[in-house]
Design an enzyme around this catalytic site. Structure first.
Site, PDB file in Angstrom:
ATOM      1  N   ASP A  42     -17.028  -5.199 -90.423  1.00 23.49           N
ATOM      2  CA  ASP A  42     -16.630  -4.403 -89.371  1.00 23.49           C
ATOM      3  C   ASP A  42     -15.869  -2.917 -89.553  1.00 23.49           C
ATOM      4  OD1 ASP A  42     -14.158  -5.396 -90.328  1.00 23.49           O
ATOM      5  OD2 ASP A  42     -13.286  -5.527 -88.327  1.00 23.49           O
ATOM      6  N   GLU A  43     -15.991  -2.557 -90.674  1.00 22.43           N
ATOM      7  CA  GLU A  43     -15.302  -1.125 -91.154  1.00 22.43           C
ATOM      8  C   GLU A  43     -16.414  -0.476 -91.921  1.00 22.43           C
ATOM      9  OE1 GLU A  43     -11.021  -2.515 -92.616  1.00 22.43           O
ATOM     10  OE2 GLU A  43     -11.430  -0.473 -93.040  1.00 22.43           O
TER      11      GLU A  43
END
Length: 345
Positions: A98-99
DNA sequence: AAGTTCTTATTAC
DNA sequence: CTAACGGTAATAAGAACTT
């Protein structure tokens, strides 16, 4: 992505919205041994956060919705999102599910040689478009930080979440950093922070009063990095190169045990899983490390380096079991966790 | 003395 | 009364060991 795992669950189950959601280990009525992966903001109001023991989370809010980690679901969402992000710059780096980082410093998509840098306004515009596209296609909110380097971009995002967008231009870096807590600086974790707090250093502004040599004497190489980071200096390029250096697997038992049947069956499975991954990637290994955590969280490792690299399952089994056996012989405490890691070569 | 290996500590997601 | 504390991976530091 904002509270990623929990947000994906909310998307899939709209009836969860507005209620505390905790994704992670099974709380088992308060006796669970795992930790929280992600909690939504409702759950955070109760003090629940990532890495909190699930037993504690259950204490804090037993009526929360506790969900197991559905990795395939988040993986799929992540793949879709990363495909969107990639379109905004050829210089892209995925950090986790998620980054990700994007280097937007050049004018046109893919034109790395173009010497004309894009304006901060254009970067902001792209960021808004990116957030919008992710939301429209995936129905998930995100937060973007923009800065002169990865460090500042990351910290800006951290401050702006959830569903935020924060731009820190070079002349704003000082004012942005100085009031922040030392632990807001990536690389300063609980241990480093504790040592700094002991000498009355709590804010980044105060951290900047320490000389480079002082930080070096306190924290070694890391201290020098901290000195730079406190001043907003970070030269790390946005780059996709990620070379796997080790592969491992570990398992925590439901209850601490000494049962050789349970221990060796579990370990056999771990060895085979690690070997499987090794073969899938066509890797060889030379160093084998066995991890053993006893009752009371006392954790030890034993390792052995072979003469020659190999990918042979028989050798791995023999050497790994041999190391585990040494633990069982020299320490009679109940065992909480066993694990295996091999260094790739 | 230098090079390699082993072990622990810390951090991040 | 404090503890409670997963899994995967990287990196640093110093001790222990070989050569």
């Amino acid at each position: 992505m904002d509270y990623f795992f929990a947000q994906v669950e909310e998307r899939e189950n709209p009836q969860f919205r507005g209620k505390p959601v905790v994704v992670g280990a099974d709380p088992k009525g308060g006796k669970g041994r795992g930790v929280v992966s992600t909690a939504n903001y409702e759950a955070r109001k109760y003090g629940i956060h990532s890495a909190l023991p699930i037993s504690k989370a259950y204490q804090l809010c037993p009526k929360a919705i506790f969900l197991p980690v559905n990795m395939e679901l988040y993986q799929k969402a992540s793949e879709n999102i990363m495909e969107i992000i990639k379109k905004y710059s050829k210089i892209f780096e995925q950090v986790s599910l998620d980054e990700a980082y994007l280097d937007l410093s050049y004018n046109f998509y893919g034109r790395r040689n173009c010497t004309m840098r894009i304006s901060w306004e254009k970067a902001e515009n792209l960021a808004q478009k990116l957030k919008k596209e992710i939301f429209e296609k995936e129905k998930l909110t995100s937060t973007i930080g923009i800065g002169p380097n990865k460090l500042i971009a990351k910290m800006a995002a951290e401050k702006a979440k959830p569903n935020g967008l924060l731009i820190i231009k070079p002349n704003q870096v000082r004012k942005f950093l100085e009031p922040l807590d030392i632990e807001d600086l990536p690389g300063i974790g609980p241990k480093t922070a504790e040592k700094l707090r002991a000498i009355k250093i709590n804010k980044i502004k105060e951290l900047k009063t320490l000389s480079e040599s002082k930080l070096k004497s306190l924290f070694g190489i890391t201290g020098e990095t901290i000195y730079q980071k406190a001043r907003g200096i970070d030269e790390e390029p946005v780059s996709p190169e990620k070379v796997i250096k080790s592969i491992g697997k570990e398992h925590t038992f439901e209850k601490d045990t000494r049962d050789p049947e349970i221990i060796f069956n579990t370990f056999e499975k771990i060895i085979e899983d690690v070997h499987q991954e090794l073969i899938e990637n066509k890797f060889s290994f030379k160093t084998i490390t066995v991890i053993c955590r006893f009752r009371g969280f006392e954790t030890h490792t034993k390792s052995k380096t072979l003469k020659e690299p190999t990918n042979d399952l028989k050798i791995l089994k023999k050497e790994a079991k041999n190391l585990l056996l040494k633990f069982l012989i020299e320490n009679l405490k109940l065992i909480r966790l066993i694990g295996l890691r091999v260094k790739i070569c």
